[in-house]
Scaffold this motif. Structure first.
Motif, short mmCIF file in Angstrom:
data_model
loop_
_atom_site.label_atom_id
_atom_site.label_comp_id
_atom_site.label_asym_id
_atom_site.label_seq_id
_atom_site.Cartn_x
_atom_site.Cartn_y
_atom_site.Cartn_z
N ILE A 61 0.84 -1.21 0.00
CA ILE A 61 0.00 0.00 0.00
C ILE A 61 0.87 1.26 0.00
O ILE A 61 0.61 2.21 -0.75
CB ILE A 61 -0.97 -0.02 1.21
CG1 ILE A 61 -2.01 -1.12 1.02
CG2 ILE A 61 -1.64 1.33 1.40
CD1 ILE A 61 -2.82 -1.43 2.29
N ALA A 62 1.90 1.27 0.85
CA ALA A 62 2.79 2.43 0.93
C ALA A 62 3.53 2.64 -0.39
O ALA A 62 3.67 3.78 -0.87
CB ALA A 62 3.78 2.26 2.07
N GLU A 63 4.00 1.56 -1.01
CA GLU A 63 4.69 1.68 -2.28
C GLU A 63 3.76 2.18 -3.38
O GLU A 63 4.14 3.00 -4.23
CB GLU A 63 5.34 0.36 -2.67
CG GLU A 63 6.54 0.01 -1.81
CD GLU A 63 7.06 -1.40 -2.03
OE1 GLU A 63 6.34 -2.24 -2.63
OE2 GLU A 63 8.19 -1.68 -1.57
N ALA A 64 2.53 1.70 -3.39
CA ALA A 64 1.55 2.16 -4.39
C ALA A 64 1.23 3.63 -4.18
O ALA A 64 1.14 4.40 -5.16
CB ALA A 64 0.28 1.32 -4.30
N ALA A 65 1.08 4.06 -2.92
CA ALA A 65 0.81 5.47 -2.63
C ALA A 65 1.99 6.33 -3.07
O ALA A 65 1.79 7.43 -3.62
CB ALA A 65 0.53 5.65 -1.14
N GLU A 66 3.20 5.85 -2.87
CA GLU A 66 4.39 6.61 -3.28
C GLU A 66 4.44 6.73 -4.80
O GLU A 66 4.73 7.81 -5.34
CB GLU A 66 5.65 5.93 -2.76
CG GLU A 66 6.91 6.71 -3.06
CD GLU A 66 8.16 6.02 -2.51
OE1 GLU A 66 9.25 6.39 -2.97
OE2 GLU A 66 8.04 5.15 -1.63
N ARG A 67 4.14 5.65 -5.52
CA ARG A 67 4.12 5.68 -6.99
C ARG A 67 3.07 6.67 -7.49
O ARG A 67 3.31 7.46 -8.39
CB ARG A 67 3.85 4.29 -7.57
CG ARG A 67 5.05 3.40 -7.62
CD ARG A 67 4.80 2.16 -8.44
NE ARG A 67 3.63 1.40 -8.01
CZ ARG A 67 3.64 0.47 -7.05
NH1 ARG A 67 4.77 0.18 -6.44
NH2 ARG A 67 2.54 -0.17 -6.72
N ASP A 68 1.89 6.63 -6.85
CA ASP A 68 0.82 7.55 -7.24
C ASP A 68 1.22 9.00 -6.99
O ASP A 68 0.97 9.88 -7.82
CB ASP A 68 -0.48 7.24 -6.48
CG ASP A 68 -1.13 5.95 -6.92
OD1 ASP A 68 -0.73 5.41 -7.98
OD2 ASP A 68 -2.03 5.47 -6.20
N ALA A 69 1.87 9.26 -5.87
CA ALA A 69 2.30 10.62 -5.54
C ALA A 69 3.34 11.10 -6.54
O ALA A 69 3.31 12.25 -6.99
CB ALA A 69 2.85 10.67 -4.12
N SER A 129 3.76 10.04 -9.67
CA SER A 129 3.14 10.24 -11.00
C SER A 129 2.30 11.51 -11.02
O SER A 129 2.23 12.19 -12.03
CB SER A 129 2.32 9.03 -11.42
OG SER A 129 1.17 8.91 -10.61
N THR A 130 1.68 11.86 -9.90
CA THR A 130 0.90 13.09 -9.81
C THR A 130 1.81 14.30 -9.89
O THR A 130 1.49 15.29 -10.55
CB THR A 130 0.08 13.12 -8.50
OG1 THR A 130 -0.74 11.96 -8.45
CG2 THR A 130 -0.78 14.35 -8.41
N ARG A 131 2.96 14.25 -9.24
CA ARG A 131 3.92 15.37 -9.26
C ARG A 131 4.54 15.57 -10.64
O ARG A 131 4.86 16.67 -11.03
CB ARG A 131 5.03 15.15 -8.24
CG ARG A 131 4.61 15.43 -6.81
CD ARG A 131 5.82 15.37 -5.91
NE ARG A 131 6.41 14.02 -5.95
CZ ARG A 131 6.62 13.27 -4.88
NH1 ARG A 131 6.34 13.71 -3.68
NH2 ARG A 131 7.13 12.08 -4.99
N SER A 132 4.76 14.50 -11.37
CA SER A 132 5.41 14.60 -12.66
C SER A 132 4.45 15.04 -13.76
O SER A 132 4.86 15.37 -14.85
CB SER A 132 6.08 13.28 -13.05
OG SER A 132 5.11 12.27 -13.20
N ASP A 133 3.17 15.06 -13.50
CA ASP A 133 2.18 15.50 -14.51
C ASP A 133 2.15 16.95 -14.68
O ASP A 133 2.49 17.89 -14.39
CB ASP A 133 0.76 15.05 -14.13
CG ASP A 133 0.58 13.56 -14.29
OD1 ASP A 133 1.40 12.93 -14.99
OD2 ASP A 133 -0.37 13.02 -13.71
#
Length: 122
Positions: free
Chosen positions: A108-116, A118-122
């Motif tokens: 869950i933590a790794e998925a949240a980090e990936r999502d964060a 990807s959101t920052r790089s958009d």
């Protein structure tokens, strides 16, 4: 809660309570090394009286960790491994459950980090 689980839990509680005392753990170690011994023999290397050893052995017996048998006038004690084995199985199952839970938290933590990211790089 099933009766079997309750009885198993009570047995584990009894074993853990008995093993919480360092003197009782020492007595188990001595018995395991000697195979069988009297309270008098067990008390010799310890800084407690024979009567104290008998009381500790009574707690270990009630927890199913030792058994006592009369040989003539002597009462001899020996380790009963079944209660230790059941407690070890319970602890292993608990550790497996915690490992599974921690692995889920990590995912869950790794998925949240990936999502964060990807959101920052958009």
């Amino acid at each position: 809660m099933t009766d079997e689980y309750r009885e198993s839990g009570e047995a584990v509680d009894s074993v853990l309570t008995a093993l919480a005392d360092p003197m009782r753990r020492r007595l188990l170690e001595l018995l395991a090394a000697q195979g069988e011994a009297t309270a008098t023999t067990l008390a010799q290397p310890l800084p407690v009286s024979r009567q104290a050893v008998v009381k500790h052995l009574g707690v270990l017996d009630a927890a199913g960790l030792v058994s006592a048998g009369r040989v003539g006038r002597e009462v001899r004690y020996r380790v009963r491994p079944a209660a230790l084995d059941a407690t070890a199985r319970w602890m292993a199952a608990l550790a497996t459950d915690w490992d599974r839970r921690l692995a889920n938290i990590k995912r869950i933590a790794e998925a949240a980090e990936r999502d964060a990211r990807s959101t920052r790089s958009d």
